[in-house]
Write an enzyme that holds these catalytic residues in place. Structure first.
Site, PDB file in Angstrom:
ATOM      1  N   GLY A 330       0.828  -1.203   0.000  1.00  0.00           N
ATOM      2  CA  GLY A 330       0.000   0.000   0.000  1.00  0.00           C
ATOM      3  C   GLY A 330       0.855   1.242   0.000  1.00  0.00           C
ATOM      4  O   GLY A 330       1.955   1.263  -0.553  1.00  0.00           O
ATOM      5  N   GLU A 331       0.344   2.299   0.589  1.00  0.00           N
ATOM      6  CA  GLU A 331       0.995   3.610   0.687  1.00  0.00           C
ATOM      7  C   GLU A 331       1.021   4.377  -0.637  1.00  0.00           C
ATOM      8  O   GLU A 331       1.306   5.557  -0.653  1.00  0.00           O
ATOM      9  CB  GLU A 331       2.461   3.504   1.176  1.00  0.00           C
ATOM     10  CG  GLU A 331       2.668   2.931   2.537  1.00  0.00           C
ATOM     11  CD  GLU A 331       4.149   2.893   2.925  1.00  0.00           C
ATOM     12  OE1 GLU A 331       4.983   3.426   2.170  1.00  0.00           O
ATOM     13  OE2 GLU A 331       4.464   2.319   3.979  1.00  0.00           O
ATOM     14  N   GLY A 332       0.782   3.708  -1.760  1.00  0.00           N
ATOM     15  CA  GLY A 332       1.060   4.281  -3.059  1.00  0.00           C
ATOM     16  C   GLY A 332       2.368   3.762  -3.623  1.00  0.00           C
ATOM     17  O   GLY A 332       2.868   4.283  -4.627  1.00  0.00           O
TER      18      GLY A 332
END
Length: 366
Positions: A330-332
């Site tokens: 995740g997080e980008g």
């Protein structure tokens, strides 16, 4: 507009139709057969065998379609990373406490998290948005406060958010994108336990059994995964009437997911390239696409996550991911990782010489 009309008629007591109409923009299709043909003809005329760049060519055509030009250039892209906490964490759906959300936000802002490192490598700005974490950070450069509460409610006991909170989150996301320069955004998120609302939204909006979509999240063992599945099944029963997209988002989603829904809608309205990260950001796209299907034309899906529900999510969206690296952070992180592919798609479309030009040079030589 059909989804909005049916939603308004069925749930006007919760979401007044005028509020829905003012919050959810109409997204028109952007794909044009003539432009697609012109873009492909430009690629086919280059000094190389036609089709030899494979999927990079399809990506070039898509970006040209989104930006409505045969010579697309990506400008001032940024990672929009929305953070929020979740009342469902009280049910043991995560291996980590909600306080870790704030610790990771701090690490991202300090430039030491995965997305920070990858974004710095590729010259991308990361904008962190506090949509409603339990322990907020003070304002600082790179952090915006768009808080809707100290985490959502526990969806096994009541809807995760009120209709008013849900609509405000969407409006917040739209306003965030309106304020950003450029023609592309990369979606990111942070929130301990947020694979749970993503799983709930997938199960509800794609009509899938919850035990098929639940994964380990950030490290649950087999027993923890069973506990998570039981909790999410209870949340679905508790919110059984929330079947339309906005109702499901309010009852089962998260503040950061709802904010990302607004960001996706606004970016699509402005014909920006939308780079989708993983499971959680895809759940925001799922809601947005159920409201306005044409948003999908503007979406580039970066990867398929190791989280089991993500493949099912992509199937529900008709998404064809660029990478399959087994990532599940995740997080980008995956969105930033594929960014150079988008830049290469533009450069190859714009800068490779036409075959006719190369042949003419040969004819001109003595």
């Amino acid at each position: 507009m059909s989804d909005i009309r049916s939603f308004s008629s069925l749930h006007s007591d919760l979401f007044p139709p005028a509020d829905v109409a003012a919050t959810i923009p109409v997204i028109e299709p952007v794909f044009d057969p003539a432009r697609a043909a012109a873009l492909q003809a430009k690629l086919d005329a280059q000094a190389r065998p036609p089709g030899s760049l494979g999927r990079l060519e399809a990506l070039s055509v898509q970006i040209g379609q989104i930006l409505q030009t045969e010579s697309p250039q990506l400008q001032d892209a940024a990672v929009l990373l929305c953070a929020g906490d979740h009342g469902l964490v009280a049910q043991g759906v995560s291996a980590w406490p909600s306080t870790v959300t704030t610790l990771m936000m701090q690490t991202i802002l300090d430039g030491e998290a995965t997305v920070s490192v990858l974004a710095r490598q590729h010259g991308l700005k990361v904008l962190v948005v506090d949509c409603g974490v339990v322990q907020p950070l003070p304002e600082r450069p790179g952090l915006l406060l768009r808080r809707l509460g100290a985490g959502t409610a526990d969806a096994t006991r009541q809807p995760a958010m009120t209709p008013a909170q849900c609509l405000q989150a969407i409006r917040n996301g739209r306003a965030l994108v309106q304020a950003l320069p450029g023609n592309a955004i990369l979606l990111g998120e942070m929130g301990i336990g947020n694979t749970s609302p993503a799983s709930l939204l997938l199960a509800r909006l794609a009509d899938l059994p919850i035990d098929q979509v639940v994964g380990p999240g950030a490290g649950l063992d087999a027993e923890g995964r069973q506990r998570k599945t039981r909790a999410l099944a209870a949340a679905l029963v508790r919110n059984a009437a929330a079947t339309e997209p906005l109702a499901a988002l309010a009852a089962l989603g998260g503040f950061e997911i709802a904010t990302l829904v607004g960001a996706v809608l606004q970016a699509a309205l402005e014909n920006r390239v939308i780079v989708v990260d993983g499971f959680i950001t895809s759940s925001a796209v799922l809601v947005a696409a159920r409201l306005q299907p044409a948003v999908l034309e503007r979406c580039v899906f970066s990867h398929v996550s190791a989280e089991p529900g993500h493949r099912l999510m992509l199937d529900a969206l008709g998404g064809d991911p660029l990478l399959q690296f087994g990532m599940r952070l995740g997080e980008g992180s995956a969105a930033t990782l594929v960014w150079p592919l988008l830049e290469s798609a533009c450069r190859t479309l714009n800068d490779i010489a036409p075959l006719a030009t190369v042949l003419a040079r040969g004819e001109a030589q003595p």
